[in-house]
Design an enzyme around this catalytic site. Structure first.
Site, PDB file in Angstrom:
ATOM      1  N   TYR A 158      31.028  27.569  40.912  1.00 24.83           N
ATOM      2  CA  TYR A 158      32.347  27.189  40.671  1.00 24.83           C
ATOM      3  C   TYR A 158      32.712  26.559  41.976  1.00 24.83           C
ATOM      4  CZ  TYR A 158      33.122  31.667  42.552  1.00 24.83           C
ATOM      5  OH  TYR A 158      33.236  33.074  42.923  1.00 24.83           O
TER       6      TYR A 158
ATOM      7  N   LYS B  72      46.103  36.366  37.611  1.00 26.11           N
ATOM      8  CA  LYS B  72      45.368  37.406  36.968  1.00 26.11           C
ATOM      9  C   LYS B  72      46.402  37.932  35.615  1.00 26.11           C
ATOM     10  CE  LYS B  72      43.088  40.223  39.231  1.00 26.11           C
ATOM     11  NZ  LYS B  72      42.462  41.093  40.222  1.00 26.11           N
TER      12      LYS B  72
ATOM     13  N   LYS C 145      38.239  33.066  35.725  1.00 28.10           N
ATOM     14  CA  LYS C 145      38.277  34.002  37.116  1.00 28.10           C
ATOM     15  C   LYS C 145      37.221  35.013  36.750  1.00 28.10           C
ATOM     16  CE  LYS C 145      40.289  36.236  40.790  1.00 28.10           C
ATOM     17  NZ  LYS C 145      39.387  37.287  40.889  1.00 28.10           N
TER      18      LYS C 145
ATOM     19  N   CYS D 201      28.618  77.138  29.556  1.00 29.21           N
ATOM     20  CA  CYS D 201      28.116  76.051  28.908  1.00 29.21           C
ATOM     21  C   CYS D 201      29.088  76.076  27.267  1.00 29.21           C
ATOM     22  CB  CYS D 201      26.629  75.785  28.313  1.00 29.21           C
ATOM     23  SG  CYS D 201      26.496  74.643  26.969  1.00 29.21           S
TER      24      CYS D 201
ATOM     25  N   ASP E 180      34.704  38.030  36.960  1.00 30.84           N
ATOM     26  CA  ASP E 180      34.796  39.242  37.293  1.00 30.84           C
ATOM     27  C   ASP E 180      33.593  39.933  37.859  1.00 30.84           C
ATOM     28  OD1 ASP E 180      36.465  41.307  38.346  1.00 30.84           O
ATOM     29  OD2 ASP E 180      36.759  42.494  36.536  1.00 30.84           O
TER      30      ASP E 180
ATOM     31  N   CYS F 260      19.409  75.468  24.827  1.00 25.97           N
ATOM     32  CA  CYS F 260      21.061  75.011  24.367  1.00 25.97           C
ATOM     33  C   CYS F 260      20.863  74.056  22.963  1.00 25.97           C
ATOM     34  CB  CYS F 260      21.590  74.353  25.513  1.00 25.97           C
ATOM     35  SG  CYS F 260      23.199  73.669  25.028  1.00 25.97           S
TER      36      CYS F 260
ATOM     37  N   CYS G  82      24.439  72.327  31.793  1.00 18.27           N
ATOM     38  CA  CYS G  82      23.877  73.531  31.214  1.00 18.27           C
ATOM     39  C   CYS G  82      22.489  73.741  31.575  1.00 18.27           C
ATOM     40  CB  CYS G  82      24.319  73.473  29.774  1.00 18.27           C
ATOM     41  SG  CYS G  82      23.401  74.871  29.001  1.00 18.27           S
TER      42      CYS G  82
ATOM     43  N   GLU H 121      40.109  27.102  35.385  1.00 11.65           N
ATOM     44  CA  GLU H 121      38.602  28.070  35.216  1.00 11.65           C
ATOM     45  C   GLU H 121      38.852  29.294  35.002  1.00 11.65           C
ATOM     46  OE1 GLU H 121      36.347  27.211  38.820  1.00 11.65           O
ATOM     47  OE2 GLU H 121      36.476  25.200  38.729  1.00 11.65           O
TER      48      GLU H 121
ATOM     49  N   CYS I  66      26.439  77.194  24.405  1.00 13.97           N
ATOM     50  CA  CYS I  66      25.448  78.165  24.397  1.00 13.97           C
ATOM     51  C   CYS I  66      25.972  79.265  25.383  1.00 13.97           C
ATOM     52  CB  CYS I  66      23.982  78.039  24.565  1.00 13.97           C
ATOM     53  SG  CYS I  66      23.947  77.184  26.406  1.00 13.97           S
TER      54      CYS I  66
HETATM   55  S1  IVH Z   1      36.982  29.633  43.943  1.00 17.08           S
HETATM   56  C1  IVH Z   1      38.329  28.924  48.101  1.00 17.08           C
HETATM   57  N1  IVH Z   1      36.566  29.845  41.381  1.00 17.08           N
HETATM   58  O1  IVH Z   1      37.571  35.152  42.956  1.00 17.08           O
HETATM   59  C2  IVH Z   1      38.399  29.246  46.859  1.00 17.08           C
HETATM   60  N2  IVH Z   1      36.927  31.731  42.523  1.00 17.08           N
HETATM   61  O2  IVH Z   1      40.010  36.560  44.762  1.00 17.08           O
HETATM   62  C3  IVH Z   1      37.021  29.876  46.450  1.00 17.08           C
HETATM   63  N3  IVH Z   1      36.362  33.860  41.601  1.00 17.08           N
HETATM   64  O3  IVH Z   1      36.581  35.308  45.883  1.00 17.08           O
HETATM   65  C4  IVH Z   1      37.022  30.572  45.217  1.00 17.08           C
HETATM   66  N4  IVH Z   1      36.315  33.060  39.583  1.00 17.08           N
HETATM   67  O4  IVH Z   1      34.874  35.769  43.914  1.00 17.08           O
HETATM   68  C5  IVH Z   1      36.958  30.525  42.430  1.00 17.08           C
HETATM   69  N5  IVH Z   1      36.268  29.804  38.946  1.00 17.08           N
HETATM   70  C6  IVH Z   1      36.495  30.539  40.076  1.00 17.08           C
HETATM   71  C7  IVH Z   1      36.364  32.112  40.435  1.00 17.08           C
HETATM   72  C8  IVH Z   1      36.508  32.580  41.586  1.00 17.08           C
HETATM   73  C9  IVH Z   1      36.051  34.300  40.226  1.00 17.08           C
HETATM   74  C10 IVH Z   1      36.585  34.921  42.535  1.00 17.08           C
HETATM   75  C11 IVH Z   1      35.665  34.511  43.726  1.00 17.08           C
HETATM   76  C12 IVH Z   1      36.780  34.648  44.791  1.00 17.08           C
HETATM   77  C13 IVH Z   1      37.726  35.552  44.231  1.00 17.08           C
HETATM   78  C14 IVH Z   1      39.209  35.431  44.670  1.00 17.08           C
END
Ligand code: IVH
Length: 705
Positions: A267, A357, A150, A451, A152, A474, A469, A148, A454
């Site tokens: 998720y 990551k 991740k 500034c 942010d 200005c 400023c 999946e 001016c």
């Molecule tokens: S699962 C036990 N799925 O990543 C596992 N986390 O550094 C629980 N995050 O705390 C997390 N996308 O804030 C999971 N598709 C995803 C995610 C995800 C972002 C974040 C979440 C978690 C952090 C871990």
């Protein structure tokens, strides 16, 4: 300083920097076990202090000083040192692995089931080792995984009892977190209840209680919109969407939160009562979330074994360029819940999941200049200009340094070689200086005391980092004010660009916004040869703008904290300039209202509006864009570059008409809006039979509304 000493210091600084920058790709550069214990103890203490400092900035203040990448590296170095010297590590308490986002601003609430963190890595070898470990542990080489994005943002746990939303809690320390329910209810896509019937008409099982885990985030479109508004209002910009999301949820004014357009995706699952209702696989959970009507993960990949897993991560990395939401990696999860249970968890993370990551694109380049810009409200913003470099698909040549303190902290000098990254894949940020390459004579940058436009002595309001400023006369501020007023987001005067504005200000024809409505044709004709046509077009555009909607003028005044959304609300409530001028403090029922009341309390500002009216400005009442519900529930996906609208503008219009904008095409998509150079979304739309429309067709749909 003696030159050999200077050289020695420089190479020490270079070493310190290298340890941060090179660890990423080659692992620890030294054998830590060879460190003398005294040095190890000292380094451990320093690293722990560093990590604790950045932890607090990251989790509680949402204002990190270093990039995510360096933050992760720092923590990784601490872990390695602790592993090499376990007895030293035990002498002092370890830094919490899960981090702690509790802010002290909210009641806390205990999670029914702990919220764990994830082990993370930037290395393919670690990822493969993770999969090999699991294969060995579970005795199978072909384990099935779900991959999946991740997301942010920040993690939340949302509890539904008998199908009703009862609580939203941040991760906190994993055991208990901030109860942010009231604020989270301002997230438009967060359903108040689980649907009893699925889209296909069959009944859903509803648990007595279920903790659903997800991420609150801000889409790129909203991030751009909000930063554009903040820029227009002379406010400090958010460095990336995550800072915006984490900074917003701590706001104690729900209306303000609503304006910020937070979104949510689910998720995962924590406690589920009865436990028998928990789906047996992660894919099953995705389906269940969908049946319940919750926003779930739309793009997922499945994989068996290490090679497929790596290929899926690469595929995700390619696809994420088209996502409408920010991601910083992939999360790999064992699909089978039975296998997840067998694998278990350490004290801070499950053994069945891992985050991979993506290292941010980073480039090294040389600083050519540091210029100080004067904004519309007089704020002085230092900007570093460097030799253009290619970074994550575009060429960048400048980055904001935000304010005087930031320049001092980063100590960036003209001639320096600096590392540039794209924060959240969007805005270039200088993340560090390669001091080893600093030219011997590079002087420290001195922030101007006057500034640059001016020469008025700069001032700083108490409690603010911004340096301003203070001059009302200005010319730089006036130019920015005019640009803002004439912009498409405000009264939209075509042909009044920066060059024309410079000319009008330089000749003294325009000393403030109302003077635009008193420009004389014969003066404008002296600006060049063959300008009759363009002059007439400009004058016609200025004339037409006199009757723009009221909200456009309110936004055009550039009142701090009052962007287009707040301006529309105010215009709807008051209906006319006169009503607004006589409303006084009664506008002040939220932060935007207070800002407007404060603005009109100043005689200078009232005079400006009266002057506009005297010059013939007659706003077209409180009419805002269509707010009907004809597009309610309609899901749009945008692809390619549209001929006139930016992505943020198209998104805003669709949302204002009740529709939604998704990042990827699915069976649920109603329309794909097609621009030039479309991506793979067009093929997906064809494959799924999704209707494809162009910008004029979109505008027609919006008008019908
Ligand atoms: S699962 C036990 N799925 O990543 C596992 N986390 O550094 C629980 N995050 O705390 C997390 N996308 O804030 C999971 N598709 C995803 C995610 C995800 C972002 C974040 C979440 C978690 C952090 C871990």
């Amino acid at each position: 300083m003696d030159s050999s000493l200077r050289r020695a210091r420089r190479s020490l600084a270079a070493l310190a920097l290298l340890s941060v920058f090179t660890l990423s790709h080659v692992g620890a550069a030294e054998d830590l076990r060879l460190l003398p214990p005294a040095a190890a103890r000292q380094r451990l203490a320093a690293l722990r202090a560093d990590v604790a400092h950045h932890d607090a900035l990251y989790h509680q203040k949402a204002a990190p000083e270093i990039s995510d990448y360096d933050y992760d590296r720092l923590k990784q170095r601490l872990r390695e040192l602790e592993a090499a010297f376990p007895e030293l590590a035990r002498e002092t308490p370890a830094v919490a692995e899960v981090g702690d986002d509790r802010s002290g601003l909210f009641q806390t609430h205990r999670h029914r089931e702990r919220m764990l963190s994830l082990d993370k890595t930037y290395s393919e070898a670690d990822l493969r080792a993770f999969q090999a470990r699991l294969a060995k542990l579970l005795g199978r080489a072909d384990l099935a995984y779900v991959v999946e994005p991740k997301f942010d943002g920040f993690a939340v746990s949302v509890t539904y009892e008998k199908g009703k939303l009862v609580r939203v809690v941040t991760r906190g320390n994993g055991v208990e977190g901030d109860d942010i329910t009231a604020n989270a209810l301002m997230i438009r896509r967060l359903p108040r209840g689980l649907r009893a019937t699925a889209g296909d008409g069959t009944a859903n099982a509803i648990p007595d209680a279920v903790e659903l885990r997800g991420e609150v985030y801000v889409s790129f479109a909203e991030f751009e919109r909000i930063n554009a508004e903040r820029e227009a209002a002379g406010e400090v910009l958010f460095a990336n969407p995550r800072n915006l999301a984490t900074g917003t949820i701590r706001q104690l004014e729900p209306k303000e939160i609503e304006r910020r357009g937070l979104d949510i995706v689910f998720y995962g699952i924590g406690a589920c009562l009865p436990a028998s209702m928990q789906p047996p696989t992660q894919r099953g959970l995705h389906e269940m979330l969908k049946r319940w009507g919750l926003p779930g993960v739309e793009s997922t990949w499945t994989a068996r074994g290490g090679d497929e897993l790596w290929a899926a991560i690469q595929a995700l990395n390619r696809a994420r360029a088209g996502f409408a939401f920010p991601t910083d990696g992939a999360v790999v999860k064992l699909d089978s819940v039975a296998q997840q249970r067998e694998a278990g968890a350490t004290d801070h993370a499950p053994r069945w999941a891992m985050a991979y990551k993506f290292a941010p694109a980073r480039a090294e380049t040389q600083v050519r200049a540091i210029v100080v810009q004067v904004g519309r409200t007089g704020v002085l913003t230092p900007v570093v200009e460097f030799s253009p470099v290619e970074l994550a698909g575009s060429t960048v040549a400048r980055a904001s340094l935000h304010n005087r303190d930031e320049v001092a902290r980063k100590d960036i000098r003209v001639g320096d070689f600096v590392y540039v990254e794209k924060a959240g894949e969007i805005i270039p940020v200088v993340v560090g200086v390669n001091t080893a390459r600093r030219p011997a004579e590079a002087p420290a940058f001195v922030f101007p005391a006057t500034c640059p436009a001016c020469a008025t002595a700069v001032a700083q309001r108490s409690g603010e980092v911004a340096v301003r400023c203070p001059s009302a006369a200005c010319p730089a501020q006036l130019r920015r004010r005019l640009e803002h007023f004439a912009s498409r987001e405000c009264v939209a005067i075509d042909g009044l660009g920066p060059a024309m504005i410079d000319a009008l200000v330089a000749r003294g024809w325009v000393k403030d916004v109302p003077d635009l409505y008193r420009l004389r044709r014969e003066d404008l004709l002296t600006l060049g040869k063959d300008v009759a046509k363009s002059t007439d077009r400009l004058l016609a555009a200025i004339e037409a703008s006199k009757h723009a909607e009221l909200w456009r003028f309110v936004a055009g005044l550039g009142i701090p904290q009052v962007g287009t959304v707040a301006a529309k609300e105010v215009a709807r409530r008051h209906g006319s300039f006169d009503a607004l001028l006589s409303a006084g403090a009664s506008v002040a029922n939220d932060s935007a209202g207070r800002a407007i009341a404060a603005y009109f309390a100043e005689p200078r500002n009232r005079a400006l509006v009266e002057n506009l009216i005297a010059a013939g400005v007659r706003p077209a009442g409180a009419k805002t864009e269509a707010t009907g519900a004809r597009l309610a529930g309609k899901i749009f996906v945008l692809t390619g570059t549209l001929p006139s609208l930016t992505r943020a503008q198209a998104t805003e219009k669709i949302i204002a008409a009740g529709g939604r904008v998704a990042g990827s095409v699915s069976r649920n998509t109603h329309y794909l809006v097609l621009g030039a150079d479309p991506g793979a979304k067009l093929d997906q739309a064809h494959a799924l039979g999704v209707k494809v429309i162009d910008e004029p067709a979109l505008l027609r749909l919006l008008r019908d509304d």
